[in-house]
Scaffold this motif. Structure first.
Motif, PDB file in Angstrom:
ATOM      1  N   GLN A  54      -3.699  -1.196 -10.493  1.00  0.00           N
ATOM      2  CA  GLN A  54      -3.199   0.179 -10.452  1.00  0.00           C
ATOM      3  C   GLN A  54      -2.731   0.564  -9.050  1.00  0.00           C
ATOM      4  OE1 GLN A  54      -2.562   1.736 -13.228  1.00  0.00           O
ATOM      5  NE2 GLN A  54      -3.485  -0.037 -14.248  1.00  0.00           N
ATOM      6  N   LEU A  55      -3.368  -0.035  -8.031  1.00  0.00           N
ATOM      7  CA  LEU A  55      -2.971   0.265  -6.653  1.00  0.00           C
ATOM      8  C   LEU A  55      -1.773  -0.568  -6.197  1.00  0.00           C
ATOM      9  CD1 LEU A  55      -6.427   0.547  -4.845  1.00  0.00           C
ATOM     10  CD2 LEU A  55      -4.915   2.409  -5.556  1.00  0.00           C
ATOM     11  N   PHE A  56      -1.723  -1.836  -6.629  1.00  0.00           N
ATOM     12  CA  PHE A  56      -0.750  -2.754  -6.059  1.00  0.00           C
ATOM     13  C   PHE A  56       0.163  -3.438  -7.068  1.00  0.00           C
ATOM     14  CE2 PHE A  56      -4.729  -3.227  -3.444  1.00  0.00           C
ATOM     15  CZ  PHE A  56      -4.323  -2.381  -2.425  1.00  0.00           C
ATOM     16  N   GLY A  57      -0.056  -3.240  -8.347  1.00  0.00           N
ATOM     17  CA  GLY A  57       0.649  -4.026  -9.343  1.00  0.00           C
ATOM     18  C   GLY A  57       2.019  -3.538  -9.742  1.00  0.00           C
ATOM     19  N   GLU A  58       2.310  -2.258  -9.515  1.00  0.00           N
ATOM     20  CA  GLU A  58       3.594  -1.696  -9.936  1.00  0.00           C
ATOM     21  C   GLU A  58       4.411  -1.294  -8.711  1.00  0.00           C
ATOM     22  OE1 GLU A  58       4.609  -1.383 -13.070  1.00  0.00           O
ATOM     23  OE2 GLU A  58       2.765  -2.026 -14.050  1.00  0.00           O
ATOM     24  N   ARG A  59       5.666  -1.642  -8.718  1.00  0.00           N
ATOM     25  CA  ARG A  59       6.542  -1.270  -7.591  1.00  0.00           C
ATOM     26  C   ARG A  59       7.080   0.140  -7.822  1.00  0.00           C
ATOM     27  NH1 ARG A  59      10.846  -5.586  -5.781  1.00  0.00           N
ATOM     28  NH2 ARG A  59      11.701  -5.087  -7.807  1.00  0.00           N
ATOM     29  N   TYR A  60       6.234   1.125  -7.557  1.00  0.00           N
ATOM     30  CA  TYR A  60       6.625   2.513  -7.777  1.00  0.00           C
ATOM     31  C   TYR A  60       6.811   3.206  -6.435  1.00  0.00           C
ATOM     32  CZ  TYR A  60       6.512   7.322  -9.484  1.00  0.00           C
ATOM     33  OH  TYR A  60       6.814   8.624  -9.756  1.00  0.00           O
ATOM     34  N   LEU A  61       8.017   3.656  -6.153  1.00  0.00           N
ATOM     35  CA  LEU A  61       8.335   4.242  -4.860  1.00  0.00           C
ATOM     36  C   LEU A  61       7.854   5.684  -4.709  1.00  0.00           C
ATOM     37  CD1 LEU A  61      11.981   2.970  -4.307  1.00  0.00           C
ATOM     38  CD2 LEU A  61       9.998   2.415  -2.923  1.00  0.00           C
ATOM     39  N   GLY A  62       7.522   6.341  -5.794  1.00  0.00           N
ATOM     40  CA  GLY A  62       7.198   7.757  -5.730  1.00  0.00           C
ATOM     41  C   GLY A  62       8.364   8.585  -6.256  1.00  0.00           C
ATOM     42  N   ARG A  63       8.041   9.708  -6.840  1.00  0.00           N
ATOM     43  CA  ARG A  63       9.068  10.511  -7.521  1.00  0.00           C
ATOM     44  C   ARG A  63      10.156  10.981  -6.565  1.00  0.00           C
ATOM     45  NH1 ARG A  63       9.802  15.675  -7.909  1.00  0.00           N
ATOM     46  NH2 ARG A  63       7.809  16.103  -6.893  1.00  0.00           N
ATOM     47  N   LEU A  64       9.768  11.556  -5.419  1.00  0.00           N
ATOM     48  CA  LEU A  64      10.763  12.103  -4.490  1.00  0.00           C
ATOM     49  C   LEU A  64      11.641  11.002  -3.921  1.00  0.00           C
ATOM     50  CD1 LEU A  64      11.932  14.476  -2.921  1.00  0.00           C
ATOM     51  CD2 LEU A  64      10.121  14.153  -1.208  1.00  0.00           C
ATOM     52  N   ARG A 421       5.216 -11.257  -0.745  1.00  0.00           N
ATOM     53  CA  ARG A 421       5.301  -9.866  -0.276  1.00  0.00           C
ATOM     54  C   ARG A 421       6.679  -9.566   0.310  1.00  0.00           C
ATOM     55  NH1 ARG A 421       1.390  -6.374   0.627  1.00  0.00           N
ATOM     56  NH2 ARG A 421      -0.160  -8.013   0.277  1.00  0.00           N
ATOM     57  N   SER A 422       7.158 -10.470   1.158  1.00  0.00           N
ATOM     58  CA  SER A 422       8.477 -10.270   1.759  1.00  0.00           C
ATOM     59  C   SER A 422       9.589 -10.371   0.728  1.00  0.00           C
ATOM     60  CB  SER A 422       8.721 -11.292   2.875  1.00  0.00           C
ATOM     61  OG  SER A 422       8.139 -10.887   4.084  1.00  0.00           O
ATOM     62  N   PHE A 423       9.424 -11.274  -0.255  1.00  0.00           N
ATOM     63  CA  PHE A 423      10.477 -11.470  -1.250  1.00  0.00           C
ATOM     64  C   PHE A 423      10.610 -10.272  -2.190  1.00  0.00           C
ATOM     65  CE2 PHE A 423       9.473 -16.320  -1.119  1.00  0.00           C
ATOM     66  CZ  PHE A 423      10.081 -16.395   0.113  1.00  0.00           C
ATOM     67  N   TRP A 424       9.483  -9.679  -2.593  1.00  0.00           N
ATOM     68  CA  TRP A 424       9.519  -8.715  -3.690  1.00  0.00           C
ATOM     69  C   TRP A 424       9.106  -7.297  -3.302  1.00  0.00           C
ATOM     70  CZ3 TRP A 424      12.119 -11.452  -6.911  1.00  0.00           C
ATOM     71  CH2 TRP A 424      11.872 -12.810  -7.083  1.00  0.00           C
ATOM     72  N   LEU A 425       8.343  -7.129  -2.220  1.00  0.00           N
ATOM     73  CA  LEU A 425       7.738  -5.823  -1.959  1.00  0.00           C
ATOM     74  C   LEU A 425       8.253  -5.128  -0.711  1.00  0.00           C
ATOM     75  CD1 LEU A 425       3.983  -6.633  -2.772  1.00  0.00           C
ATOM     76  CD2 LEU A 425       5.702  -5.611  -4.274  1.00  0.00           C
ATOM     77  N   ASN A 426       8.385  -5.872   0.385  1.00  0.00           N
ATOM     78  CA  ASN A 426       8.718  -5.238   1.658  1.00  0.00           C
ATOM     79  C   ASN A 426      10.193  -4.871   1.768  1.00  0.00           C
ATOM     80  OD1 ASN A 426       6.082  -5.544   2.538  1.00  0.00           O
ATOM     81  ND2 ASN A 426       6.503  -7.368   3.751  1.00  0.00           N
TER      82      ASN A 426
END
Length: 482
Positions: A54-64, A421-426
């Motif tokens: 729930q903390l790290f599994g979804e690439r959710y940027l936030g609504r704003l 992390r660099s490939f998919w998240l950062n």
């Protein structure tokens, strides 16, 4: 009786929760290894696994931020159209091997190759900071900077002083510092003082316990860019730190970095990336304040292309760029990275390259600041050593340079580590340079690294203790999550 009923109800809720999160994991289409690793973690350590997902599994940027990203996509395409009209745009790469990389970047992001640049490598971080001070001193209009880590002390203090003085003389100064990497600086009295004196210091991708419930805390701003007056820019692996004082308590020595100084039209591309990030974080229309149609002078003959990457409109295309580069190699591949936890496609590409006769050289630090990553990295070595890949361990500090040199002709230099992390998240950035003179200078730096490195003996490596191999293989299972 009541206690038994409550206990049974709790177990039912617990089982339903595991089923719901499992469904959530499967519903997201991603690399099979990543999905299986999450499922294994959830089934083996259910409560811990559910919380982590729930903390790290979804690439959710936030609504704003997601709303701003949709607005920025239109602006981005308009600005790319203006950049593509520049007289410095080069239609074709200098070599046939670089043409696939050029076509890939153009089709994915629309970013052109720009000529008329003077490129200079800085392998000494202290020299980088001194040159940066000199360039800031001459700034007249804008200074846009973003770093993962900002830590005052040593030669960083004069840089911050020059930024303050630039702001006082009317230069628009922005400094984006990642909320996690620069947390100490952002909370410091010095940061508050600089803000009062006119610097726009932005807490990028702000992280706090409440926000962790709404968006991933490990989506990080990992870019390191300085852009001045749309004319001069820096990009590479170095954070805004003095290596003599940074992370010395970790016992890995000084961080060894490489920064690329760009003078010419390509500097505008880098400044546009920072402007995009500024607007995403603050809402300030920084990208609209850039004059993308101004006549730009040539400072040299070198060409370069930029590929930003990360969640949002830039996408996770950097893995495609790396694979394209490796498969284009005919004679030699040299990779440097502080962290080596590749996905399956990159590992196969390196194995395939070595198997078809390409000399493959990996230069990695003998020690890094993460024991977990170190074990995960070691789990990939045996397969590479078996096909003749040369793995060198750098002993002159923590080698933090992120580079790829193909056939001593095509260079990729930037912020991307060889890990998931660099490939998919950062949020990252990579410079693509197809220039013999630049490649020759990068190769010279690589030779300096090799002089401070020792090659892993494949036979000795195979005989390492059983407990180490067992630990490496256990951590390897979860390597897609690191």
């Amino acid at each position: 009786m009541l206690n038994t009923a409550l206990s049974d109800l709790g177990l039912v809720i617990y089982a339903l929760l595991i089923c719901l999160v499992t469904f959530q994991v499967i519903l997201k289409r991603r690399a099979v290894g990543v999905t299986l690793s999450w499922l294994l973690l959830i089934f083996v350590l259910p409560l811990f696994g559910i919380i982590c997902y729930q903390l790290f599994g979804e690439r959710y940027l936030g609504r704003l931020r997601a709303k701003r990203a949709r607005i920025m996509e239109v602006k981005y395409k308009q600005r790319i159209e203006l950049l593509s009209r520049s007289p410095h745009v080069v239609q074709h790469s200098g070599s046939a091997q670089a043409e696939p990389l050029n076509n890939l970047t153009r089709r994915l992001l629309g970013l052109p190759i720009l000529g008329g640049n003077k490129l200079q490598n800085f392998q000494d971080s202290l020299a980088t900071l001194q040159q940066l001070c000199a360039d800031i001193k001459l700034a007249q209009h804008t200074i846009y900077m973003e770093f993962y880590i900002v830590q005052p002390g040593g030669l960083v203090d004069p840089v911050l002083q020059e930024l303050q003085q630039a702001s006082e003389r009317g230069v628009k100064v922005y400094l984006l510092a990642d909320s996690v990497g620069s947390s100490q600086f952002l909370k410091s009295a010095q940061c508050k003082s600089l803000k009062k004196q006119g610097l726009n210091i932005v807490d990028a991708l702000h992280a706090n316990p409440v926000r962790m419930l709404l968006q991933r805390v490990d989506l990080r701003l990992h870019r390191k860019i300085v852009a001045i007056d749309q004319r001069i820019a820096y990009s590479g692996s170095m954070n805004l730190v003095d290596p003599r004082y940074f992370n010395q308590q970790r016992g890995v020595g000084q961080w060894v970095d490489l920064m690329l100084r760009v003078e010419g039209p390509a500097a505008l591309n880098l400044q546009a990336i920072v402007a995009y990030d500024i607007e995403m974080e603050t809402g300030d229309a920084a990208i609209e304040q850039l004059n993308l149609q101004q006549e730009q002078a040539s400072y040299g003959q070198q060409k370069m292309q930029i590929m930003p990457s990360g969640p949002g409109i830039f996408g996770d295309h950097v893995i495609q760029l790396l694979l394209c580069s490796i498969y284009a190699a005919k004679r030699q591949i040299v990779l440097t990275s502080p962290y080596f936890v590749p996905d399956e496609s990159l590992q196969i590409a390196l194995v395939t390259a070595a198997s078809r006769g390409v000399e493959v050289i990996l230069i990695l630090p003998a020690k890094n600041d993460s024991r977990l990553v170190r074990y995960a990295s070691h789990s990939f070595y045996q397969q590479l050593l078996d096909v003749g890949v040369n793995i060198f361990r750098f002993k002159g500090g923590l080698l933090h340079t992120k580079s790829l040199l193909i056939d001593q002709q095509i260079a990729l230099v930037g912020t991307v580590n060889l890990d998931m992390r660099s490939f998919w998240l950062n949020f990252e950035v990579t410079s693509i340079i197809d220039d013999p003179a630049y490649a020759e200078d990068l190769y010279r730096i690589i030779q300096d690294y090799l002089k401070q490195s020792s090659r892993i003996n494949p036979i000795a490596w195979r005989k390492r203790p059983l407990y180490r191999r067992l630990m490496e293989n256990i951590i390897h299972i979860f390597s897609p999550l690191l």
